[in-house]
Write an enzyme that holds these catalytic residues in place. Sequence first.
Site, mmCIF file in Angstrom:
data_model
loop_
_atom_site.group_PDB
_atom_site.id
_atom_site.type_symbol
_atom_site.label_atom_id
_atom_site.label_comp_id
_atom_site.label_asym_id
_atom_site.label_seq_id
_atom_site.Cartn_x
_atom_site.Cartn_y
_atom_site.Cartn_z
ATOM 1 N N ARG A 1 0.851 -1.177 0.000
ATOM 2 C CA ARG A 1 0.000 0.000 0.000
ATOM 3 C C ARG A 1 0.888 1.228 0.000
ATOM 4 N NH1 ARG A 1 -4.282 1.145 4.747
ATOM 5 N NH2 ARG A 1 -2.382 1.604 5.866
ATOM 6 N N THR B 1 -0.743 7.618 -0.846
ATOM 7 C CA THR B 1 -2.056 7.564 -1.523
ATOM 8 C C THR B 1 -2.937 6.443 -0.980
ATOM 9 O OG1 THR B 1 -1.293 5.983 -3.178
ATOM 10 C CG2 THR B 1 -0.936 8.334 -3.652
ATOM 11 N N ASP C 1 1.161 -2.310 12.308
ATOM 12 C CA ASP C 1 1.526 -2.777 10.970
ATOM 13 C C ASP C 1 1.825 -4.277 11.036
ATOM 14 O OD1 ASP C 1 3.167 -1.418 8.215
ATOM 15 O OD2 ASP C 1 3.292 -3.552 8.717
ATOM 16 N N ASP D 1 5.314 -5.510 9.631
ATOM 17 C CA ASP D 1 6.431 -5.123 10.497
ATOM 18 C C ASP D 1 6.454 -5.952 11.776
ATOM 19 O OD1 ASP D 1 7.416 -3.244 8.775
ATOM 20 O OD2 ASP D 1 6.508 -1.523 9.787
#
Length: 208
Positions: free
Chosen positions: A103, A107, A199, A202
Amino acid sequence: MAVHVIDHPLIQHKLSIIRDVNTGAKEFRELLEEVSMLMAYEFTRNFPLEEVEVETPVATANCKVVSGKKVAIIPILRAGLGMVGGILKLIPTAKVGHIGVYRDPETLQPIEYYCKLPPDLSERELILLDPMLATGGSAVAGIQFLKQRGATQIRMVNLIAAPEGIENVQAKHPDVDIYVAAVDDRLNSHGYIIPGLGDAGDRLFGTK
Ligand code: PRP
Ligand code: URA
């Protein structure tokens, strides 16, 4: 189609530990694999069965075995990789395809960077894996890739979804059933699921 929230107590218990900011990569990885295995138990619940005869040591038994299409599981890289091992424990003969999508942090649009899939997609039941369904952009793109390559039967399995992501997938791909362990409150301004787990890639791989 439907959204199935799999609220089994063991899944909810393990998900609570996964969410915890103090849970390190090793435990996160182990728990994501365990939860994925438990979710596989639930999302295969309506797999069709056929009758077979089995010779036991003493008689003939009328038994049932799973029939229907063969399965392929498709993790969306990177974080979807963390769900593969658990599902293969229950469906060890499944083929595994990979879709690389990240991603764009500005944006929030999905960018495809890798795609390697089994050749006979139209003959398989496809299970698309990603722990996080946030805006739904990655999932919508992943489903689109699969359909462009002939897929006709797709289920999506996520650990945590935002209402916005579910709505997006259902609007663009109403034929895809979604299986999720939790539907959280909302997205924040950076497209993170709140409360979520941060995340997923991560946390799974210890990057940041
Ligand atoms: C995360 C996650 C999903 C995506 C969800 O991946 O694993 O693929 O974001 O967000 P969306 O629903 O708004 O598209 P990310 O892009 O961070 O890549 P990574 O797995 O490589 O870390
Ligand atoms: N991707 C993640 O890994 N976490 C989120 O909360 C949203 C997208």
